[in-house]
Design a protein around this motif. Structure first.
Motif, short mmCIF file in Angstrom:
data_model
loop_
_atom_site.label_atom_id
_atom_site.label_comp_id
_atom_site.label_asym_id
_atom_site.label_seq_id
_atom_site.Cartn_x
_atom_site.Cartn_y
_atom_site.Cartn_z
N PHE A 74 0.82 -1.21 0.00
CA PHE A 74 0.00 0.00 0.00
C PHE A 74 0.86 1.26 0.00
O PHE A 74 0.49 2.27 -0.59
CB PHE A 74 -0.96 0.01 1.19
CG PHE A 74 -2.21 -0.78 0.93
CD1 PHE A 74 -3.19 -0.29 0.08
CD2 PHE A 74 -2.41 -2.00 1.54
CE1 PHE A 74 -4.35 -1.01 -0.15
CE2 PHE A 74 -3.56 -2.73 1.31
CZ PHE A 74 -4.53 -2.23 0.45
N LEU A 75 2.01 1.21 0.65
CA LEU A 75 2.92 2.36 0.64
C LEU A 75 3.45 2.62 -0.77
O LEU A 75 3.50 3.77 -1.22
CB LEU A 75 4.08 2.13 1.61
CG LEU A 75 5.12 3.25 1.68
CD1 LEU A 75 4.48 4.51 2.26
CD2 LEU A 75 6.29 2.82 2.50
N VAL A 76 3.82 1.57 -1.48
CA VAL A 76 4.31 1.72 -2.85
C VAL A 76 3.20 2.27 -3.75
O VAL A 76 3.44 3.16 -4.58
CB VAL A 76 4.87 0.38 -3.38
CG1 VAL A 76 5.13 0.44 -4.88
CG2 VAL A 76 6.13 0.00 -2.63
N ILE A 77 1.99 1.75 -3.59
CA ILE A 77 0.86 2.26 -4.38
C ILE A 77 0.64 3.73 -4.08
O ILE A 77 0.38 4.53 -4.98
CB ILE A 77 -0.41 1.43 -4.09
CG1 ILE A 77 -0.26 0.03 -4.65
CG2 ILE A 77 -1.64 2.10 -4.69
CD1 ILE A 77 -1.38 -0.92 -4.24
N GLY A 118 0.70 9.16 -5.86
CA GLY A 118 1.06 10.53 -5.54
C GLY A 118 1.92 11.16 -6.62
O GLY A 118 1.76 12.33 -6.96
N PHE A 119 2.83 10.37 -7.16
CA PHE A 119 3.69 10.86 -8.24
C PHE A 119 2.89 11.16 -9.50
O PHE A 119 3.19 12.10 -10.23
CB PHE A 119 4.78 9.82 -8.54
CG PHE A 119 5.72 10.23 -9.62
CD1 PHE A 119 6.65 11.23 -9.40
CD2 PHE A 119 5.69 9.61 -10.86
CE1 PHE A 119 7.53 11.61 -10.40
CE2 PHE A 119 6.56 9.99 -11.86
CZ PHE A 119 7.49 10.99 -11.64
N LEU A 120 1.84 10.37 -9.74
CA LEU A 120 1.01 10.56 -10.92
C LEU A 120 -0.06 11.63 -10.73
O LEU A 120 -0.76 11.97 -11.68
CB LEU A 120 0.35 9.24 -11.32
CG LEU A 120 1.32 8.15 -11.80
CD1 LEU A 120 0.57 6.86 -12.05
CD2 LEU A 120 2.07 8.59 -13.04
N GLY A 121 -0.21 12.13 -9.52
CA GLY A 121 -1.13 13.23 -9.28
C GLY A 121 -2.48 12.86 -8.71
O GLY A 121 -3.36 13.70 -8.60
N PHE A 122 -2.67 11.61 -8.37
CA PHE A 122 -3.93 11.18 -7.77
C PHE A 122 -3.83 11.33 -6.25
O PHE A 122 -3.59 10.36 -5.52
CB PHE A 122 -4.24 9.73 -8.14
CG PHE A 122 -4.37 9.51 -9.61
CD1 PHE A 122 -5.49 9.97 -10.29
CD2 PHE A 122 -3.39 8.84 -10.33
CE1 PHE A 122 -5.62 9.76 -11.66
CE2 PHE A 122 -3.51 8.63 -11.68
CZ PHE A 122 -4.63 9.10 -12.35
N THR A 181 -4.48 5.28 0.42
CA THR A 181 -3.59 4.13 0.54
C THR A 181 -2.50 4.36 1.59
O THR A 181 -2.06 3.42 2.24
CB THR A 181 -2.95 3.78 -0.82
OG1 THR A 181 -2.31 4.93 -1.35
CG2 THR A 181 -4.00 3.28 -1.79
N ALA A 182 -2.08 5.61 1.76
CA ALA A 182 -1.11 5.91 2.83
C ALA A 182 -1.74 5.67 4.20
O ALA A 182 -1.08 5.17 5.11
CB ALA A 182 -0.61 7.33 2.70
N GLY A 183 -3.01 6.03 4.34
CA GLY A 183 -3.71 5.77 5.61
C GLY A 183 -3.84 4.28 5.89
O GLY A 183 -3.65 3.83 7.02
#
Length: 57
Positions: free
Chosen positions: A8-11, A16-20, A27-29
């Motif tokens: 989930f951290l990788v996702i 985040g890098f793609l702007g979503f 997913t960070a939560g």
């Protein structure tokens, strides 16, 4: 459980890098909750092992 937290951290980082940002925050939560849950379970088993070890001696 730590494996799922890492997934989930990788996702979260990729989204985040793609702007979503919404998906990234969600997913960070989830990753944070899974990490703390795994930590709590580890500490419970550690305490139980210490008490079981002293009961045998």
């Amino acid at each position: 459980m730590l494996k799922w937290a890492l997934i989930f951290l990788v996702i979260s980082v990729i989204t985040g890098f793609l702007g979503f940002s919404g998906i990234s925050a969600a997913t960070a939560g989830i990753a944070k909750i899974l990490f703390y849950l795994a930590l709590i379970i580890f500490l419970i088993f550690l305490i139980l092992a210490l008490f079981a070890g002293s009961a045998v001696v």
